[in-house]
Design a protein around this motif. Sequence first.
Motif, PDB file in Angstrom:
ATOM      1  N   VAL A  25      66.306  71.482  33.618  1.00 55.21           N
ATOM      2  CA  VAL A  25      65.754  70.315  34.467  1.00 55.21           C
ATOM      3  C   VAL A  25      65.667  71.080  35.781  1.00 55.21           C
ATOM      4  O   VAL A  25      64.654  71.126  36.533  1.00 55.21           O
ATOM      5  N   GLN A  26      66.517  72.043  36.094  1.00 57.79           N
ATOM      6  CA  GLN A  26      66.262  72.989  37.319  1.00 57.79           C
ATOM      7  C   GLN A  26      65.088  73.684  37.510  1.00 57.79           C
ATOM      8  O   GLN A  26      64.538  73.926  38.510  1.00 57.79           O
ATOM      9  N   LEU A  27      64.386  74.240  36.410  1.00 64.84           N
ATOM     10  CA  LEU A  27      63.355  75.060  36.347  1.00 64.84           C
ATOM     11  C   LEU A  27      62.312  74.158  36.637  1.00 64.84           C
ATOM     12  O   LEU A  27      61.349  74.319  37.443  1.00 64.84           O
ATOM     13  N   ILE A  28      62.397  72.953  35.900  1.00 61.92           N
ATOM     14  CA  ILE A  28      61.355  72.000  36.142  1.00 61.92           C
ATOM     15  C   ILE A  28      61.166  71.515  37.573  1.00 61.92           C
ATOM     16  O   ILE A  28      60.101  71.298  38.093  1.00 61.92           O
ATOM     17  N   GLN A  29      62.365  71.275  38.198  1.00 66.76           N
ATOM     18  CA  GLN A  29      62.267  70.886  39.540  1.00 66.76           C
ATOM     19  C   GLN A  29      61.520  71.942  40.477  1.00 66.76           C
ATOM     20  O   GLN A  29      61.069  71.451  41.220  1.00 66.76           O
ATOM     21  N   ALA A  30      61.785  72.956  40.127  1.00 68.67           N
ATOM     22  CA  ALA A  30      61.572  73.943  40.947  1.00 68.67           C
ATOM     23  C   ALA A  30      59.751  73.962  40.803  1.00 68.67           C
ATOM     24  O   ALA A  30      58.840  74.464  41.806  1.00 68.67           O
ATOM     25  N   GLN A  31      59.293  73.855  39.614  1.00 67.34           N
ATOM     26  CA  GLN A  31      57.912  73.677  39.335  1.00 67.34           C
ATOM     27  C   GLN A  31      57.183  72.517  40.119  1.00 67.34           C
ATOM     28  O   GLN A  31      56.054  72.582  40.288  1.00 67.34           O
ATOM     29  N   TYR A  32      57.911  71.460  40.103  1.00 66.69           N
ATOM     30  CA  TYR A  32      57.551  69.999  40.650  1.00 66.69           C
ATOM     31  C   TYR A  32      58.397  69.693  41.928  1.00 66.69           C
ATOM     32  O   TYR A  32      59.269  68.697  41.748  1.00 66.69           O
ATOM     33  N   PRO A  33      58.583  70.368  43.082  1.00 67.86           N
ATOM     34  CA  PRO A  33      59.578  70.237  44.030  1.00 67.86           C
ATOM     35  C   PRO A  33      59.346  68.659  44.691  1.00 67.86           C
ATOM     36  O   PRO A  33      60.386  68.138  45.037  1.00 67.86           O
ATOM     37  N   ASN A  34      58.190  68.242  44.576  1.00 68.73           N
ATOM     38  CA  ASN A  34      57.973  66.701  45.284  1.00 68.73           C
ATOM     39  C   ASN A  34      58.266  65.502  44.219  1.00 68.73           C
ATOM     40  O   ASN A  34      57.666  64.692  44.769  1.00 68.73           O
TER      41      ASN A  34
END
Length: 200
Positions: A89-98
């Motif tokens: 989830v942390q990696l996905i958050q970095a891909q979609y920060p907004n």
Amino acid sequence: MERIGILGGTFDPPHLGHLILAECAVEALDLSRILFVPAGIPPHKLDKTKASIVNRLEMLLLALEGNRHFELSRVDVDRPGPHYSVDMVQLIQAQYPNAELFFVVGADSLRDLPNWHKPQALIELCRLAVVPRPDMQISPDLHDKLIPGLMNRVVIIDAPLIDISSSSIVERSTKHQSIRYFVPDAVRTYIETHQLYGAS
């Protein structure tokens, strides 16, 4: 703010239950997309994965065809394991920060959440979209004392209980029983063509 769902799993193989759950999540949560995240090396299934990651990725791509809301994410397969949900989830958050992230899980996952790797960090990264089961009593405040703030990070979504599992499909295939209507036709053809799970 974009709303993105996350559906993780081994997808060994992907089946209609996965797709129905994802479609219900898209509708219930007003998601712009839902990411199917196949696990590369799932820590709890180190010796249970039947098909290679190449096969699982190709089957998943076939299963997702035709739905503009469904996308494949490789964040778990393109990094060394073992793989934990919080890292994914942390990696996905970095891909979609907004984006606002919703991690779609079953009632059993909410029940077992205190045993997960870094559950507090997980709920700070995303909300948990929990699918209830008729045989399991759950509520958003189930573990609020153990995981502070959990109650405000859980949303219960409604989806039909589809009693299909990847393991049951593997078992049927091993016994040379039909898996039609358990998986998309393209996935069934792939399984038979590549003789996966004992199919011929």
